[in-house]
Design an enzyme around this catalytic site. Structure first.
Site, PDB file in Angstrom:
ATOM      1  N   GLY A   1       0.819  -1.204   0.000  1.00 43.90           N
ATOM      2  CA  GLY A   1       0.000   0.000   0.000  1.00 43.90           C
ATOM      3  C   GLY A   1       0.853   1.254   0.000  1.00 43.90           C
ATOM      4  N   SER A   2       0.288   2.332   0.502  1.00 46.66           N
ATOM      5  CA  SER A   2       0.944   3.634   0.449  1.00 46.66           C
ATOM      6  C   SER A   2       2.078   3.730   1.457  1.00 46.66           C
ATOM      7  CB  SER A   2      -0.067   4.747   0.723  1.00 46.66           C
ATOM      8  OG  SER A   2      -0.501   4.698   2.077  1.00 46.66           O
TER       9      SER A   2
ATOM     10  N   CYS B   1       2.288   0.901  -8.389  1.00 49.42           N
ATOM     11  CA  CYS B   1       3.354   1.470  -7.565  1.00 49.42           C
ATOM     12  C   CYS B   1       4.631   1.662  -8.367  1.00 49.42           C
ATOM     13  CB  CYS B   1       3.605   0.606  -6.336  1.00 49.42           C
ATOM     14  SG  CYS B   1       3.953  -1.124  -6.707  1.00 49.42           S
TER      15      CYS B   1
ATOM     16  N   SER C   1       2.615   6.252   3.449  1.00 47.32           N
ATOM     17  CA  SER C   1       2.131   6.821   4.713  1.00 47.32           C
ATOM     18  C   SER C   1       1.590   5.735   5.630  1.00 47.32           C
ATOM     19  CB  SER C   1       1.063   7.881   4.445  1.00 47.32           C
ATOM     20  OG  SER C   1      -0.043   7.324   3.747  1.00 47.32           O
ATOM     21  N   THR C   2       0.803   4.807   5.086  1.00 43.65           N
ATOM     22  CA  THR C   2       0.285   3.705   5.904  1.00 43.65           C
ATOM     23  C   THR C   2       1.410   2.765   6.311  1.00 43.65           C
ATOM     24  OG1 THR C   2      -1.844   3.826   4.764  1.00 43.65           O
ATOM     25  CG2 THR C   2      -1.381   1.821   5.997  1.00 43.65           C
TER      26      THR C   2
ATOM     27  N   GLU D   1       5.645  -3.316   1.284  1.00 45.66           N
ATOM     28  CA  GLU D   1       5.815  -2.974  -0.128  1.00 45.66           C
ATOM     29  C   GLU D   1       5.011  -1.713  -0.354  1.00 45.66           C
ATOM     30  OE1 GLU D   1       5.850  -1.909  -3.486  1.00 45.66           O
ATOM     31  OE2 GLU D   1       4.134  -3.219  -3.786  1.00 45.66           O
TER      32      GLU D   1
END
EC number: 1.2.1.71
Length: 492
Positions: A220-221, A277, A223-224, A243
């Site tokens: 995911g992102s 991504c 930030s997360t 990742e």
């Protein structure tokens, strides 16, 4: 009933949510999030199922995973439609995602043996053996851009290794998550081996904070990912595989075949509506007549891309973004870069207000300072011009991310230099940034990951190594260490 815990379909007790098609607004799925107690219950079920599942012969686990592959093939059209309708991507692309899920099975079995199988070295008085053991209970957090394929890349190797799992799909793709889990159910997984919890931030937070969790596998992102890293800090007993995203550079040094270079760039920057991504976010083009001609052709061809509905005939190259909000975020990022001094070469445009259909955007930022080093997850490509190849590499590395990097050039020596100096986990030469081989590791460094690449290396973080020295007999060495006296003393 949208949660699957301990082999039973149950109703979530958390927040009510629904999922709509991001282009047509058709309601596709409705259900409730898992509350904290249900998340804990999923972990308890996975823990209870772990000993028996881990002790199964590998062949038994493999048989269930291969049955899942058969079911994927049998239900390919159905799952393709679910993914396409839920994400907004065209049918053709969703079909390639399901194919990748099917292919992942054989690859993961091969990787298990190659990366984490048993190896024995004979010694003079015995043997040294390397074995691998599953971690235990792992959480898998899925993304929305490839809601079938990317979680599959964690789930399959983790199950093969003998782990039990709690899977939380993205709250933006609950329908795909539920559909995939129903196929796992039909494949014959024992109760508790794989559990499904639906939900957003609160559900994910509750899952990541579980004391009895042995690890977390996340896509995911950034930030997360950073948030999860902070939450699990000080817990070295838990494996964490991250990742995350990228602010990926594509260097156009030598575009002798301009159309080929443009095609590669479109595939790198705008496929999946820019929601990969590995997508190129920064296009570095050499100054000069050839670079000018390449950019003009790129703007021309990209300007003809018309996003469409998932089932349009003929099929579009790109569909909608995951949501209208995601499309608006891209528009805002474009305006922000214009305000900083960027020169728009191709303005992104909403095809229809209230939908996620968005045409690609291209903006030149040569000489512009204070450009945010962030991943704009959509079809927005920023251009920088450069004079010398060393400058291009410097620009390419001027990011906190390190996922993918690409070069278009006829000069092998330049590629060799890039291999030495690039700070990225994936470095491609005359190939799209979005292309990756399943027989290679997939991941990045810096803000793109924590050195736990997936794909071929996923087996590595799904099991831990156990080294043994072993001998069927206990014998006294013929030569003793200095200071040891084993002589027999005479009784007085």
């Amino acid at each position: 009933m949208t949660l699957w815990i301990n082999g039973d379909w149950i109703t979530g007790q958390g927040e009510r949510r629904s999922k709509t098609n991001p282009v047509s607004a058709e309601i596709l799925w409705q259900g409730n999030d898992a509350d904290t107690a249900q998340v804990a219950g999923a972990c308890e079920a996975a823990r209870a199922a772990f000993p028996c599942w881990a002790r199964q012969p590998f062949a038994a686990r493999q048989a269930i995973v291969e049955k899942f592959a058969v079911l994927l093939e049998e239900h390919k059209a159905e799952l393709t439609a679910v993914i396409a309708r839920e994400t907004g991507k065209p049918r053709w692309e969703a079909a390639t995602e399901v194919t990748a899920m099917i292919n992942k099975i054989a690859i993961s079995i091969k990787a298990y043996h190659a990366r984490t199988g048993e190896q024995t070295s004979e010694l003079a008085d015995g043997a040294a053996t390397l074995r691998h053991r599953p971690h235990g209970v792992l959480a898998v957090f899925g993304p929305y851009n490839f809601p079938g394929h990317l979680p599959n890349g964690h789930i399959v190797p983790a199950l093969l290794a003998g782990n039990t799992l709690i899977f939380k799909p993205s709250e933006l793709t609950p329908w795909t998550g539920e559909t995939v889990i129903k196929l796992w159910e039909r494949a014959g997984l024992p109760a508790g081996v794989l559990n499904l919890v639906q939900g957003g931030r609160e559900t994910g937070h509750a899952l990541s904070l579980l004391d009895d969790l042995d690890g977390l596998l996340f896509t995911g992102s950034a930030s997360t990912g950073y948030q999860l890293h902070r939450q699990l800090s000080g817990q070295p007993k838990k494996i964490l595989a991250l990742e995350m995203g990228g602010n990926n550079p594509l260097i156009i040094e030598d575009a002798e075949d301009i159309d080929a270079a443009v095609h590669l760039t479109l595939q790198s920057a705008f496929i999946t509506a820019g929601q990969r991504c590995t997508c190129a976010r920064r296009l570095l083009v050499k100054q000069g007549v050839q670079g000018d001609a390449f950019l003009a052709r790129l703007v021309d061809v990209a300007g003809r891309l018309q996003p469409g509905r998932w089932d349009d005939d003929p099929q579009p190259f790109i569909g909608g973004l995951i949501s209208a909000q995601a499309a608006q975020h891209v528009i805002e990022a474009w305006h922000q870069r214009e305000a900083l001094g960027g020169r728009t070469l191709l303005a992104p445009r909403k095809v229809k207000e209230g939908t996620s259909l968005l045409t690609p955007g291209i903006i030149e930022l040569t000489g512009v300072t204070d450009v945010p080093d962030e991943e704009v997850f959509g079809p927005l490509l920023s251009v920088w011009r450069y004079d010398h190849f060393d400058e291009a590499i410097h620009l390419a590395n001027s990011t906190r991310f390190g996922l993918s990097c690409g070069l278009v050039s006829t000069d092998r020596a330049q590629f060799e230099q890039l291999l030495l100096e690039a700070r990225a986990g994936i470095v491609n030469w005359n190939k799209p940034l979005t292309g990756a081989a399943s027989t290679s590791p997939f991941g990045g460094v810096g803000a793109s990951g924590n050195h736990r690449p997936s794909a071929w290396y996923a087996a590595d973080y799904c099991a831990w190594p156990m080294a043994t020295l072993e001998s069927p007999e206990l014998t006294l060495p013929a030569t003793l260490s200095p200071g040891l006296d084993f002589s027999r003393r005479e009784a007085v």
